[in-house]
Design a protein around this motif. Structure first.
Motif, PDB file in Angstrom:
ATOM      1  N   LEU A  64      85.962  50.096  40.341  1.00 46.05           N
ATOM      2  CA  LEU A  64      84.806  49.893  39.938  1.00 46.05           C
ATOM      3  C   LEU A  64      83.908  49.626  40.697  1.00 46.05           C
ATOM      4  O   LEU A  64      82.700  49.658  41.524  1.00 46.05           O
ATOM      5  N   ALA A  65      84.344  48.270  42.339  1.00 44.03           N
ATOM      6  CA  ALA A  65      83.656  47.812  43.052  1.00 44.03           C
ATOM      7  C   ALA A  65      85.072  47.317  44.353  1.00 44.03           C
ATOM      8  O   ALA A  65      85.213  46.796  44.263  1.00 44.03           O
ATOM      9  N   TYR A  66      84.804  47.674  45.345  1.00 54.42           N
ATOM     10  CA  TYR A  66      85.689  47.268  46.498  1.00 54.42           C
ATOM     11  C   TYR A  66      85.190  48.243  47.857  1.00 54.42           C
ATOM     12  O   TYR A  66      84.195  48.453  47.676  1.00 54.42           O
ATOM     13  N   VAL A  67      85.402  47.707  48.763  1.00 51.33           N
ATOM     14  CA  VAL A  67      84.819  48.410  50.111  1.00 51.33           C
ATOM     15  C   VAL A  67      85.316  49.386  50.335  1.00 51.33           C
ATOM     16  O   VAL A  67      86.811  49.740  50.402  1.00 51.33           O
ATOM     17  N   ASN A  68      84.841  50.138  50.956  1.00 51.27           N
ATOM     18  CA  ASN A  68      85.531  51.839  51.108  1.00 51.27           C
ATOM     19  C   ASN A  68      86.252  51.474  52.274  1.00 51.27           C
ATOM     20  O   ASN A  68      86.238  50.435  53.805  1.00 51.27           O
ATOM     21  N   ASP A  69      86.828  52.544  53.305  1.00 51.49           N
ATOM     22  CA  ASP A  69      87.722  52.887  54.249  1.00 51.49           C
ATOM     23  C   ASP A  69      86.372  52.777  55.233  1.00 51.49           C
ATOM     24  O   ASP A  69      86.786  52.155  56.481  1.00 51.49           O
ATOM     25  N   ALA A  70      85.016  52.784  55.057  1.00 53.11           N
ATOM     26  CA  ALA A  70      83.820  53.386  56.003  1.00 53.11           C
ATOM     27  C   ALA A  70      83.204  51.788  56.521  1.00 53.11           C
ATOM     28  O   ALA A  70      82.611  51.342  57.406  1.00 53.11           O
ATOM     29  N   GLY A  71      83.763  50.690  55.606  1.00 54.06           N
ATOM     30  CA  GLY A  71      83.379  49.347  55.407  1.00 54.06           C
ATOM     31  C   GLY A  71      82.371  49.235  54.872  1.00 54.06           C
ATOM     32  O   GLY A  71      81.776  48.290  55.011  1.00 54.06           O
ATOM     33  N   ASN A  72      81.755  50.030  53.815  1.00 54.07           N
ATOM     34  CA  ASN A  72      80.597  49.830  52.413  1.00 54.07           C
ATOM     35  C   ASN A  72      81.602  49.563  51.181  1.00 54.07           C
ATOM     36  O   ASN A  72      82.169  50.029  51.156  1.00 54.07           O
ATOM     37  N   ALA A  73      80.208  48.619  50.629  1.00 51.32           N
ATOM     38  CA  ALA A  73      80.406  48.357  49.126  1.00 51.32           C
ATOM     39  C   ALA A  73      80.437  49.305  48.106  1.00 51.32           C
ATOM     40  O   ALA A  73      78.895  50.205  48.428  1.00 51.32           O
ATOM     41  N   ILE A  74      81.050  50.323  47.459  1.00 52.77           N
ATOM     42  CA  ILE A  74      81.695  50.600  46.486  1.00 52.77           C
ATOM     43  C   ILE A  74      81.064  49.882  45.636  1.00 52.77           C
ATOM     44  O   ILE A  74      81.652  49.401  44.776  1.00 52.77           O
ATOM     45  N   MET A  75      80.146  50.196  43.957  1.00 57.03           N
ATOM     46  CA  MET A  75      79.676  50.014  42.811  1.00 57.03           C
ATOM     47  C   MET A  75      79.397  50.759  42.201  1.00 57.03           C
ATOM     48  O   MET A  75      78.032  51.897  42.401  1.00 57.03           O
ATOM     49  N   LYS A  76      80.279  50.988  40.983  1.00 55.81           N
ATOM     50  CA  LYS A  76      80.376  52.662  40.333  1.00 55.81           C
ATOM     51  C   LYS A  76      80.060  52.548  38.614  1.00 55.81           C
ATOM     52  O   LYS A  76      81.435  51.204  38.303  1.00 55.81           O
ATOM     53  N   VAL A  77      80.471  53.610  38.400  1.00 57.09           N
ATOM     54  CA  VAL A  77      80.771  53.322  36.612  1.00 57.09           C
ATOM     55  C   VAL A  77      81.421  54.318  36.624  1.00 57.09           C
ATOM     56  O   VAL A  77      82.225  55.058  37.065  1.00 57.09           O
ATOM     57  N   ASP A  78      82.251  53.888  35.349  1.00 58.96           N
ATOM     58  CA  ASP A  78      83.732  54.367  35.468  1.00 58.96           C
ATOM     59  C   ASP A  78      83.833  56.373  35.162  1.00 58.96           C
ATOM     60  O   ASP A  78      83.036  56.065  34.095  1.00 58.96           O
ATOM     61  N   ASN A  79      84.304  57.018  36.169  1.00 59.84           N
ATOM     62  CA  ASN A  79      84.133  58.149  36.137  1.00 59.84           C
ATOM     63  C   ASN A  79      85.441  58.885  35.554  1.00 59.84           C
ATOM     64  O   ASN A  79      85.401  60.305  36.429  1.00 59.84           O
ATOM     65  N   ILE A  80      86.282  57.774  35.367  1.00 66.30           N
ATOM     66  CA  ILE A  80      87.766  58.846  35.072  1.00 66.30           C
ATOM     67  C   ILE A  80      88.483  58.699  34.248  1.00 66.30           C
ATOM     68  O   ILE A  80      88.418  59.480  33.747  1.00 66.30           O
ATOM     69  N   SER A  81      87.736  58.107  33.365  1.00 69.86           N
ATOM     70  CA  SER A  81      88.339  57.353  31.635  1.00 69.86           C
ATOM     71  C   SER A  81      87.382  58.495  31.113  1.00 69.86           C
ATOM     72  O   SER A  81      86.368  58.796  30.952  1.00 69.86           O
ATOM     73  N   THR A  82      88.481  58.670  28.928  1.00 68.50           N
ATOM     74  CA  THR A  82      87.701  59.977  28.432  1.00 68.50           C
ATOM     75  C   THR A  82      86.906  58.722  27.879  1.00 68.50           C
ATOM     76  O   THR A  82      87.643  57.514  26.970  1.00 68.50           O
ATOM     77  N   VAL A  83      85.867  58.120  27.177  1.00 64.57           N
ATOM     78  CA  VAL A  83      85.507  58.046  25.998  1.00 64.57           C
ATOM     79  C   VAL A  83      85.124  57.876  24.479  1.00 64.57           C
ATOM     80  O   VAL A  83      84.536  59.294  24.788  1.00 64.57           O
ATOM     81  N   ALA A  84      85.592  57.374  23.746  1.00 64.53           N
ATOM     82  CA  ALA A  84      85.844  57.769  22.542  1.00 64.53           C
ATOM     83  C   ALA A  84      84.293  57.227  21.906  1.00 64.53           C
ATOM     84  O   ALA A  84      84.218  56.473  21.867  1.00 64.53           O
ATOM     85  N   PHE A  85      83.651  57.654  20.851  1.00 67.45           N
ATOM     86  CA  PHE A  85      82.532  57.521  20.290  1.00 67.45           C
ATOM     87  C   PHE A  85      82.944  56.225  19.979  1.00 67.45           C
ATOM     88  O   PHE A  85      83.425  55.951  18.765  1.00 67.45           O
ATOM     89  N   ASN A  86      82.228  54.994  19.704  1.00 66.65           N
ATOM     90  CA  ASN A  86      81.425  53.943  19.306  1.00 66.65           C
ATOM     91  C   ASN A  86      82.452  53.374  19.982  1.00 66.65           C
ATOM     92  O   ASN A  86      81.846  52.151  20.270  1.00 66.65           O
ATOM     93  N   GLN A  87      82.505  53.865  21.733  1.00 67.82           N
ATOM     94  CA  GLN A  87      82.789  52.667  22.406  1.00 67.82           C
ATOM     95  C   GLN A  87      81.803  52.260  23.873  1.00 67.82           C
ATOM     96  O   GLN A  87      80.991  54.099  23.786  1.00 67.82           O
ATOM     97  N   LYS A  88      82.128  52.109  24.084  1.00 65.96           N
ATOM     98  CA  LYS A  88      81.094  51.803  25.676  1.00 65.96           C
ATOM     99  C   LYS A  88      81.897  51.660  27.331  1.00 65.96           C
ATOM    100  O   LYS A  88      83.075  52.417  26.577  1.00 65.96           O
ATOM    101  N   ARG A  89      80.769  52.614  27.748  1.00 66.70           N
ATOM    102  CA  ARG A  89      81.444  52.639  29.616  1.00 66.70           C
ATOM    103  C   ARG A  89      81.972  51.845  30.382  1.00 66.70           C
ATOM    104  O   ARG A  89      81.275  50.835  29.830  1.00 66.70           O
ATOM    105  N   ASN A  90      83.058  51.135  31.201  1.00 65.34           N
ATOM    106  CA  ASN A  90      82.485  50.485  32.281  1.00 65.34           C
ATOM    107  C   ASN A  90      82.196  50.990  33.169  1.00 65.34           C
ATOM    108  O   ASN A  90      81.791  52.015  33.923  1.00 65.34           O
TER     109      ASN A  90
END
Length: 354
Positions: A64-90
């Protein structure tokens, strides 16, 4: 030759005129980008977002936070997990370990900013004991809005008076956290290239924030309009050459040295919460309901909910080091949004934006 008396007059007229030349004192870039930041490491107990701000270890393991191949910082919302009701997303919230005092300029060059229904991103700064010491919002928006908003939040007594700025969209002028449900003194950037999909399509852009005793100013330059003086590895910057800022809060209405203390710089992306999740705000640009229709379920709705940052550079006036080292972990303010503030901004713009 300009007389000393005329120089004084010009200094009173121009934002940041007493210290327009700044030299670089810090750069966050490349593989070491995240070394100078603290990760929040808790759920969003600050703005009631349906989000968990992960720790540094979690951010690395979950990508969710890393430096990509272009040398740029990536900060992101979790776009992979399935979140259940009453849970929060990373998601991510980070703040600089160091703080930066009056007499500083910070510049960030970004290729992409987060956007989408339920998404509430910000690039901003604050002193440790909010609202004491103030807050500067350089970049902020929610859901599918098309223009960036900028704001200050302070103790009572700070107002925007006689700004020298290019934006005509002044949403509010009282910066006090006690006024208008903590709306702050808000200026909206009139260009749609300052936020969301249009920002990315234009190749991103550059935000410049000047934190000077004569006033606080913010410039935004779309990629095609970045001045030559700011391109490349600029070791210094002269703000007097940048033209009128998009937003300006002069010292005449707000004593900067009184209302502001050294600032910690912050990136964060929360979901729903007090601003993006407000029903009146959400319905302006999105359908359905914020949490059950977006946060819950598959993560693909967040494919565009990320920052891609080439660098953050900090400059000190006249070559001075304005760094306050080893800043304590930053805390947040209550939500910057309010129903009254949203309605006022929408009325001002004449469109369904806030």
């Amino acid at each position: 030759m300009i007389s000393s008396k005329l120089s004084v007059i010009l200094g009173l007229m121009l934002p940041g005129a007493w210290a327009t030349s700044y030299s670089q004192i810090m750069e966050y870039a490349g593989q070491s980008f995240f070394d100078g930041w603290d990760f929040y490491g808790s759920f969003d107990n600050l703005t009631n977002g349906d989000a968990i701000f992960v720790s540094a270890d979690q951010a690395e393991s979950l990508k969710l936070a890393y430096v990509n191949d272009a040398g740029n910082a990536i900060m992101k919302v979790d776009n992979i997990s399935t979140v259940a009701f009453n849970q929060k997303r990373n998601t991510i919230r980070i703040n600089t370990k160091d703080r930066y005092d009056v007499g500083s300029v910070w510049i960030t060059d970004m290729l992409h900013v987060p956007f989408g229904c339920s998404v509430w991103p910000a690039w901003w700064s604050q002193a440790p004991k909010w609202p004491d010491g103030g807050e500067i919002d350089t970049f902020e928006g929610v859901n599918q809005v098309t223009m960036n908003q900028m704001a200050l939040h302070t103790e009572p007594g700070c107002t925007q008076v006689s700004p020298v700025q290019s934006s005509p969209l002044v949403n509010s002028t009282d910066c006090s956290f006690e006024a208008n449900s903590n709306q702050g003194c808000v200026v909206t950037n009139p260009t749609t290239q300052s936020y969301g999909e249009a920002f990315a399509q234009a190749g991103g852009g550059m935000f410049v924030t000047e934190f000077a005793s004569t006033g606080i100013s913010i410039w935004f330059f779309p990629r095609a309009s970045i001045p030559n003086s700011l391109q490349g590895n600029a070791s210094s910057v002269d703000t007097s050459t940048l033209g009128q800022p998009v937003a300006n809060w002069p010292n005449g209405g707000c004593n900067i040295n009184k209302f502001f203390q050294p600032q910690s710089l912050i990136f964060d992306i929360t979901l729903c919460g007090d601003f993006a999740g407000n029903a009146a705000t959400f319905s302006q640009t999105c359908s359905g309901s914020c949490y059950p229709d977006y946060v819950v379920g598959k993560g693909s709705t967040y494919d565009n909910a990320y920052f891609e940052v080439q660098y953050v550079r900090v400059y000190g006036a006249n070559g001075k080091n304005t760094t306050i080292s080893a800043a304590p972990a930053s805390i947040s303010r209550p939500s910057t949004a309010s129903v009254a503030g949203i309605a006022a901004a929408a009325a001002l713009l004449g469109v369904a934006s806030w």
